[in-house]
Design a protein around this motif. Structure first.
Motif, mmCIF file in Angstrom:
data_model
loop_
_atom_site.group_PDB
_atom_site.id
_atom_site.type_symbol
_atom_site.label_atom_id
_atom_site.label_comp_id
_atom_site.label_asym_id
_atom_site.label_seq_id
_atom_site.Cartn_x
_atom_site.Cartn_y
_atom_site.Cartn_z
ATOM 1 N N CYS A 32 35.662 37.058 28.431
ATOM 2 C CA CYS A 32 36.191 38.500 28.932
ATOM 3 C C CYS A 32 37.614 38.432 28.750
ATOM 4 O O CYS A 32 38.478 37.422 28.183
ATOM 5 C CB CYS A 32 36.396 37.708 30.444
ATOM 6 S SG CYS A 32 37.424 39.187 31.561
ATOM 7 N N CYS A 35 40.152 36.642 32.118
ATOM 8 C CA CYS A 35 40.091 35.359 33.010
ATOM 9 C C CYS A 35 38.871 34.125 31.680
ATOM 10 O O CYS A 35 39.624 33.014 31.630
ATOM 11 C CB CYS A 35 38.876 35.540 33.882
ATOM 12 S SG CYS A 35 36.964 35.853 34.002
ATOM 13 N N LEU A 65 37.340 39.000 44.145
ATOM 14 C CA LEU A 65 36.983 38.664 43.582
ATOM 15 C C LEU A 65 38.899 39.293 42.285
ATOM 16 O O LEU A 65 39.754 37.859 41.552
ATOM 17 C CB LEU A 65 36.235 38.453 42.249
ATOM 18 C CG LEU A 65 35.074 37.404 42.534
ATOM 19 C CD1 LEU A 65 33.489 37.614 41.505
ATOM 20 C CD2 LEU A 65 35.380 36.099 42.252
ATOM 21 N N LEU A 66 38.568 40.261 42.434
ATOM 22 C CA LEU A 66 39.689 41.301 41.150
ATOM 23 C C LEU A 66 40.671 41.074 42.275
ATOM 24 O O LEU A 66 42.128 40.774 41.541
ATOM 25 C CB LEU A 66 38.971 42.820 41.292
ATOM 26 C CG LEU A 66 39.920 43.012 40.819
ATOM 27 C CD1 LEU A 66 40.570 42.613 39.419
ATOM 28 C CD2 LEU A 66 40.358 44.892 40.396
ATOM 29 N N GLU A 68 42.597 38.088 43.893
ATOM 30 C CA GLU A 68 42.112 36.975 43.681
ATOM 31 C C GLU A 68 42.271 36.366 42.182
ATOM 32 O O GLU A 68 43.722 36.242 42.110
ATOM 33 C CB GLU A 68 41.068 35.764 43.621
ATOM 34 C CG GLU A 68 41.409 34.582 43.623
ATOM 35 C CD GLU A 68 39.952 33.503 43.262
ATOM 36 O OE1 GLU A 68 40.698 32.304 43.288
ATOM 37 O OE2 GLU A 68 38.728 33.826 43.746
ATOM 38 N N TYR A 69 42.571 36.978 41.637
ATOM 39 C CA TYR A 69 43.073 37.350 39.363
ATOM 40 C C TYR A 69 44.281 37.652 39.997
ATOM 41 O O TYR A 69 45.381 37.386 39.194
ATOM 42 C CB TYR A 69 42.253 37.905 38.696
ATOM 43 C CG TYR A 69 42.250 37.961 37.295
ATOM 44 C CD1 TYR A 69 42.666 37.337 36.851
ATOM 45 C CD2 TYR A 69 43.262 39.799 37.455
ATOM 46 C CE1 TYR A 69 43.322 37.703 35.279
ATOM 47 C CE2 TYR A 69 43.614 40.058 36.255
ATOM 48 C CZ TYR A 69 43.779 38.633 35.044
ATOM 49 O OH TYR A 69 44.083 39.121 34.141
ATOM 50 N N ARG A 72 46.849 35.324 40.789
ATOM 51 C CA ARG A 72 46.779 34.450 40.407
ATOM 52 C C ARG A 72 47.765 34.610 38.752
ATOM 53 O O ARG A 72 49.061 33.781 39.261
ATOM 54 C CB ARG A 72 45.591 33.810 39.697
ATOM 55 C CG ARG A 72 45.917 32.706 38.888
ATOM 56 C CD ARG A 72 44.807 32.363 38.398
ATOM 57 N NE ARG A 72 43.591 32.678 38.168
ATOM 58 C CZ ARG A 72 43.864 32.839 36.766
ATOM 59 N NH1 ARG A 72 44.764 32.989 35.721
ATOM 60 N NH2 ARG A 72 42.474 34.188 36.023
ATOM 61 N N TYR A 120 33.300 37.457 36.924
ATOM 62 C CA TYR A 120 33.823 36.161 37.672
ATOM 63 C C TYR A 120 35.218 36.994 38.126
ATOM 64 O O TYR A 120 35.405 36.020 38.560
ATOM 65 C CB TYR A 120 34.320 35.246 36.877
ATOM 66 C CG TYR A 120 32.938 34.340 35.819
ATOM 67 C CD1 TYR A 120 32.358 33.436 36.406
ATOM 68 C CD2 TYR A 120 32.444 35.330 34.832
ATOM 69 C CE1 TYR A 120 31.290 33.331 36.344
ATOM 70 C CE2 TYR A 120 31.424 34.216 33.848
ATOM 71 C CZ TYR A 120 30.753 33.344 34.042
ATOM 72 O OH TYR A 120 29.533 32.459 34.580
ATOM 73 N N CYS A 121 35.771 38.087 37.566
ATOM 74 C CA CYS A 121 36.998 38.142 38.046
ATOM 75 C C CYS A 121 37.355 39.771 38.289
ATOM 76 O O CYS A 121 37.733 40.299 38.758
ATOM 77 C CB CYS A 121 38.036 37.936 36.580
ATOM 78 S SG CYS A 121 38.085 38.743 35.303
ATOM 79 N N HIS A 122 35.749 40.042 38.093
ATOM 80 C CA HIS A 122 36.007 42.023 38.255
ATOM 81 C C HIS A 122 37.031 42.858 37.805
ATOM 82 O O HIS A 122 36.279 43.488 37.579
ATOM 83 C CB HIS A 122 35.391 41.999 39.891
ATOM 84 C CG HIS A 122 34.820 42.272 40.544
ATOM 85 N ND1 HIS A 122 34.437 41.920 42.039
ATOM 86 C CD2 HIS A 122 33.791 40.880 39.998
ATOM 87 C CE1 HIS A 122 33.265 41.134 42.008
ATOM 88 N NE2 HIS A 122 33.048 40.839 40.706
ATOM 89 N N ASN A 123 37.514 41.976 36.268
ATOM 90 C CA ASN A 123 38.683 43.216 35.580
ATOM 91 C C ASN A 123 37.500 43.783 34.776
ATOM 92 O O ASN A 123 36.638 44.150 34.541
ATOM 93 C CB ASN A 123 39.574 42.487 34.719
ATOM 94 C CG ASN A 123 40.437 42.132 35.525
ATOM 95 O OD1 ASN A 123 41.170 43.164 35.962
ATOM 96 N ND2 ASN A 123 40.609 40.796 35.468
#
Length: 425
Positions: A32, A35, A65-66, A68-69, A72, A120-123
């Motif tokens: 990815c 992330c 998930l998105l 949260e990324y 951050r 894991y991050c939905h990007n």
């Protein structure tokens, strides 16, 4: 076409001829670009292209998930958006693959979607993820070193000239990236206006696709990160946004001659027509190494990184007027453009590498000593992104913009990553 030595293990210093390439077969593990987690192609997620009220699986919802990324990295969060499709619940006939890679699904409403996401991050992932390798290249350096201008001219040269010489083509990873690149290139090459400094905010990668004419060679997804100069010396900023540096497959480390105290005054006098900022505000190149050391090098074995790192002296045209043979000869090869062809010319590279190492040893021995100590794989280069000096953020309209050797550091990285064979003339 055997000059792209993918995944070879030969000793590069003795690579004196062409070698028949061997190629890894896909599908490839996906890394990815956001992330930096790795996963198999079958693990990708999909975002539905529609929503359905009354259906719990297909109603709009907050993507935790998105968000949260985004939190951050200091980016804004989203409200309710289209849902994630549960791929494992779909029949095999609803899954569309190309080159054994899952690229599209048809949901239970018989609606297609091709928006693939990192699980894991939905990007959203690059279009070619899984169909070829991905390589992250970080472009680092202090403020005012010219990273954005270098990236713009590098892509210009790769797209229009270098690609054809190495039997490949470079295109933007999406229409959005293409618009950004085209706008920057038009500003410099058509309007003769310099780019604004990269703002110190959250960083987005610039994604490019390198496709070879030989179909046996898998396409390469290139993920460039241009780190704002001010962010390089901000510990909090690097902690929040610097993960890509330690996850890099290659680093381009730009240094400005004006960062070197031994040269600053000499360059100012020699380039009288240049009306830029010759103040004492320039960061020293070694300052950047300190922040890289704090961020990740200190955590490596033997406190050294083996990420291939190209050390690039920018604005090399400024050095031509020094008239000081002690530092650099007026007939030096760094002032002459060179076009590497179907292989990376090791003779030409070694000449440039030797000249720049010797030059930096004289003008900034502390920096060169630190590079030799903390970086295990290095190549030294000198480039001029424009071939001339801008004045007051404008380029003289009568000046022919002629980038000098800007693609050489990138081609060296391809060589180090085993995507380009080396040879000698």
């Amino acid at each position: 076409m055997g000059f792209f030595g993918l995944f070879r293990n030969d000793n590069k210093k003795q690579n004196n001829d062409y070698r028949k390439a061997t190629y890894e077969k896909g599908p490839f593990m996906i890394k990815c670009p956001f992330c930096f987690k790795k996963f198999k192609t079958e693990q990708v997620a999909f975002r539905a292209s529609h929503s359905e009220k009354g259906d719990p699986e297909y109603e709009k919802a907050v993507d935790e998930l998105l968000n949260e990324y985004n939190k951050r990295i200091g980016k804004g969060v989203y409200g309710e958006i289209n849902p994630i499709i549960k791929v494992e619940g779909l029949p095999e006939s609803n899954k569309i693959r190309v080159d054994k890679v899952l690229i599209e699904v048809k949901d239970k409403y018989d609606t297609n979607t091709s928006e693939r996401l990192c699980p894991y991050c939905h990007n959203e992932l690059p279009i070619t993820s899984g169909r070829g390798p991905s390589k992250i290249i970080s472009v680092v350096g202090a403020s005012q070193v010219g990273k954005s201008v270098y990236m713009t001219t590098l892509l210009h040269v790769l797209e229009r000239y270098t690609g054809e010489r190495i039997d490949a083509s470079l295109i933007a990873g999406s229409s959005a990236y293409n618009d950004e690149i085209r706008e920057n290139q038009e500003r410099i090459f058509d309007k003769n206006i310099m780019l604004d400094p990269t703002p110190k905010q959250h960083m987005e990668p610039l994604i490019e696709n390198l496709k070879f004419k030989n179909d046996k060679i898998p396409p390469l997804t290139l993920i460039f990160y241009d780190v704002p100069g001010e962010g390089m010396t901000d510990r909090g900023y690097i902690d929040k946004h610097g993960d890509h540096i330690k996850n890099s497959d290659g680093i381009i480390f730009l240094i400005d001659p004006l960062q070197m105290k031994a040269l600053r005054k000499k360059i100012s006098l020699a380039n009288k027509e240049f009306k830029g900022d010759f103040t004492e505000k320039y960061q020293e190149p070694k300052d950047i190494i300190v922040y890289l050391f704090e961020n990740f090098i200190s955590k490596q074995s033997n406190e050294k990184t083996n990420i291939p790192t190209a050390i690039v002296v920018t604005k090399s045209d400024m050095l031509k007027n020094l008239n000081d043979e002690e530092y650099i000869g007026s007939n030096s090869n760094i002032f002459k453009n060179y076009e590497h062809g179907k292989f990376f010319n090791l003779n030409e590279y070694e000449n440039i590498d030797g000249e720049v190492r010797k030059f930096l040893g004289k003008v900034d021995g502390a920096f060169k000593g630190a590079m030799d100590t903390y970086f295990g794989i290095t190549g030294y280069f000198a480039v001029s992104s424009l071939g001339c000096n801008p004045q007051n953020l404008k380029i003289d309209s009568s000046t022919n913009i002629s980038p000098i050797r800007v693609d050489e550091p990138f081609l060296w990285l391809l060589y180090q990553m085993n995507y380009l064979d080396g040879g000698r003339e």
